[in-house]
Design a protein around this motif. Structure first.
Motif, short mmCIF file in Angstrom:
data_model
loop_
_atom_site.label_atom_id
_atom_site.label_comp_id
_atom_site.label_asym_id
_atom_site.label_seq_id
_atom_site.Cartn_x
_atom_site.Cartn_y
_atom_site.Cartn_z
N HIS A 139 0.86 -1.19 0.00
CA HIS A 139 0.00 0.00 0.00
C HIS A 139 0.89 1.24 0.00
O HIS A 139 1.53 1.56 1.00
CB HIS A 139 -0.91 0.02 1.23
N GLY A 140 0.91 1.94 -1.11
CA GLY A 140 1.78 3.10 -1.25
C GLY A 140 1.45 4.23 -0.29
O GLY A 140 2.30 5.08 -0.03
N ARG B 251 -0.74 10.83 0.62
CA ARG B 251 -1.66 10.69 -0.50
C ARG B 251 -0.98 9.95 -1.65
O ARG B 251 0.25 9.98 -1.77
CB ARG B 251 -2.14 12.07 -0.95
N PRO B 252 -1.77 9.31 -2.49
CA PRO B 252 -1.18 8.50 -3.57
C PRO B 252 -0.23 9.30 -4.45
O PRO B 252 -0.50 10.45 -4.81
CB PRO B 252 -2.41 8.02 -4.36
N ASP B 253 0.89 8.66 -4.78
CA ASP B 253 1.87 9.22 -5.71
C ASP B 253 2.41 10.59 -5.28
O ASP B 253 2.71 11.45 -6.11
CB ASP B 253 1.25 9.34 -7.11
N SER B 254 2.50 10.80 -3.97
CA SER B 254 3.05 12.05 -3.46
C SER B 254 3.53 11.82 -2.04
O SER B 254 3.33 10.75 -1.48
CB SER B 254 2.01 13.18 -3.49
N ASP B 255 4.15 12.85 -1.47
CA ASP B 255 4.51 12.76 -0.06
C ASP B 255 3.66 13.70 0.78
O ASP B 255 3.99 14.03 1.91
CB ASP B 255 6.00 13.06 0.15
N ALA C 70 3.83 5.33 3.67
CA ALA C 70 5.05 5.80 3.00
C ALA C 70 6.31 5.41 3.74
O ALA C 70 7.34 5.17 3.10
CB ALA C 70 5.00 7.32 2.86
#
Length: 448
Positions: free
Chosen positions: A365-366, A384-388, A369
């Motif tokens: 689960h991305g 959040r997805p695809d970010s920090d 983090a």
């Protein structure tokens, strides 16, 4: 079974009503009419008893406790040895106030602190009631010993809720909002936050960044103390990069300032050592302790180099309840349990379990983090997805879903996006595994 006897409580997670159940809902209604709204509670169920790693609520539900009273009940929140020590002491003496008429247990606790805290130098201690009170006294000691007034804290720090400690605490809402102005001559410098620092920044580089800001804003000759959590707690279970703490400690030594380690949450075996400072071989000038010291009773301390502690004039320390004899008895029993049961080793084992299970979950689960921490003080940063970008809303939803299934999981962090794992150091492996199974189910449900 007599008419007044209650059924035996489950020694496993056991949910028999919705959470909160009807009795807890009734208590919530009563609470709203008499308890100030500023007092929050993460869990809506009301607890009436506990077992190792478990909380039993008033509706017959049994929950796995991953919060340990915010790190207080490391030896368990109903440890028989602590309870026995409390009963025995309370039957003889509940209070005199050490300032009025002293007693041996206070001295016994100070002797233990001198043995346990880092460094082989001669030490003195003062016993108090709360962590914030201990931090305030550490500042008093630093100012008295150095003749200086400036106190330095780190970004993401949390040191308490009194006026002075709120000045040291970094996060505004909900801790500081509407409560200022705060004690003057407190200054903040950047912390080491490896996940959010520039890629590749070492601990020494992070320390130089912080110390350059300190020299520029305050001047080393004006600093009485640098107050540091060796692992930042409320700020998000942040472990500084290797070299950060030793570099700060060396700067303090070179500039005549005191290095004050706030070990309130990280002390007493929580991180796999008696004190988190030991992981980087840092010997603080002053060590501040509370939380797990007394198995659930209110007690705190400042322990430090003898010449620094004795810089405070007779009568300069005080507090009606500081070092209460019942709390001292609980502390002595708790320390025996930690030592005899090798709870530092147990914390390391719990940490290994957490890192393996949570690491595997993060790989799937991305949004999970980073898994970080030391020993049984572990945090998971949710983004959040695809970010920090911090995702506090998802972290709260995961915690709430776990609670609904009978696992008390709390959040933390400057951005409110860190799941924090603070299990009792006596929690059985089976309960920890079950709690992590529940977390995994909730992540599948909420993240996919």
């Amino acid at each position: 079974m007599t008419a007044s006897a209650k059924p035996a409580r489950a020694l496993r997670r056991d949910i028999v009503t919705a959470i909160p159940g009807p009795r807890s809902q009734q208590l919530m209604e009563r609470r709203h009419s008499v308890v100030a709204r500023g007092v929050g509670s993460a869990l809506s169920a009301y607890i009436e008893a506990a077992s190792p790693g478990l909380l039993h609520d008033v509706d017959g539900n049994t929950l796995i406790d991953l919060g340990s009273g915010l790190g207080v009940t490391s030896v368990g929140n109903a440890a028989p040895e602590v309870a026995a020590a409390v009963r025995e002491q309370a039957s003889r003496l509940t209070h005199t106030c050490f300032l009025a008429s002293p007693y041996e247990a206070y001295v016994d606790v100070c002797e233990e602190l001198a043995r346990l805290t880092p460094g082989g130098h001669e030490k003195r201690s003062v016993l108090l009631s709360t962590g914030a009170e201990a931090v305030e006294n550490a500042v008093k000691i630093a100012r008295a010993a150095t003749g200086r007034s400036a106190v330095v804290a780190l970004d993401h720090a949390y040191h308490g809720r009194t006026n002075l400690t709120l000045g040291l605490t970094a996060r505004n809402a909900p801790f500081k909002q509407n409560f200022g102005p705060f004690t003057p001559d407190i200054h903040r410098i950047p912390a080491s936050y490896p996940y959010r620092d520039p890629e590749g920044m070492t601990g020494e580089q992070a320390a130089r960044r912080a110390l350059e800001a300190l020299d520029r804003q305050v001047g080393g000759e004006n600093v009485a103390a640098v107050v540091v959590e060796p692992v930042q707690g409320e700020g998000g279970f942040i472990v500084p990069a290797a070299g950060f703490l030793p570099t700060l400690a060396r700067w303090c030594q070179e500039h005549g300032a005191l290095f004050v380690a706030d070990e309130i949450q990280s002390g007493f075996c929580r991180t796999g050592a008696w004190f988190a400072s030991e992981h980087e071989h840092v010997v603080p000038d002053l060590v501040v302790t509370a939380k797990a010291i007394a198995g659930g009773l209110p007690l705190s301390a400042v322990t430090g180099r003898a010449e620094l502690m004795d810089a405070v004039q007779p009568g300069g320390f005080g507090g009606t309840f500081g070092g209460n004899p019942v709390a001292c008895a609980a502390a002595l029993a708790s320390i025996r349990l930690m030592r005899d049961g090798d709870l530092a080793g147990r914390a390391r084992h719990i940490g290994q379990v957490l890192f393996v299970r949570l690491g595997a979950l993060a790989a799937r689960h991305g949004a999970l983090a980073e898994v970080r921490g030391r020993g049984a003080m572990v945090g998971v940063e949710i983004v959040r997805p695809d970010s920090d970008r911090p995702d506090a809303e998802l972290a709260s939803r995961i915690a709430a879903a776990c609670q609904a299934r009978g696992v008390l999981l709390l959040t933390a962090g400057t951005y409110g996006n860190v799941l924090r794992f603070l299990p009792s150091l006596v929690m059985p492996d089976a309960l920890l595994s079950d709690a992590l199974d529940v977390l995994e189910e909730c992540c599948v449900q909420l993240i996919g």
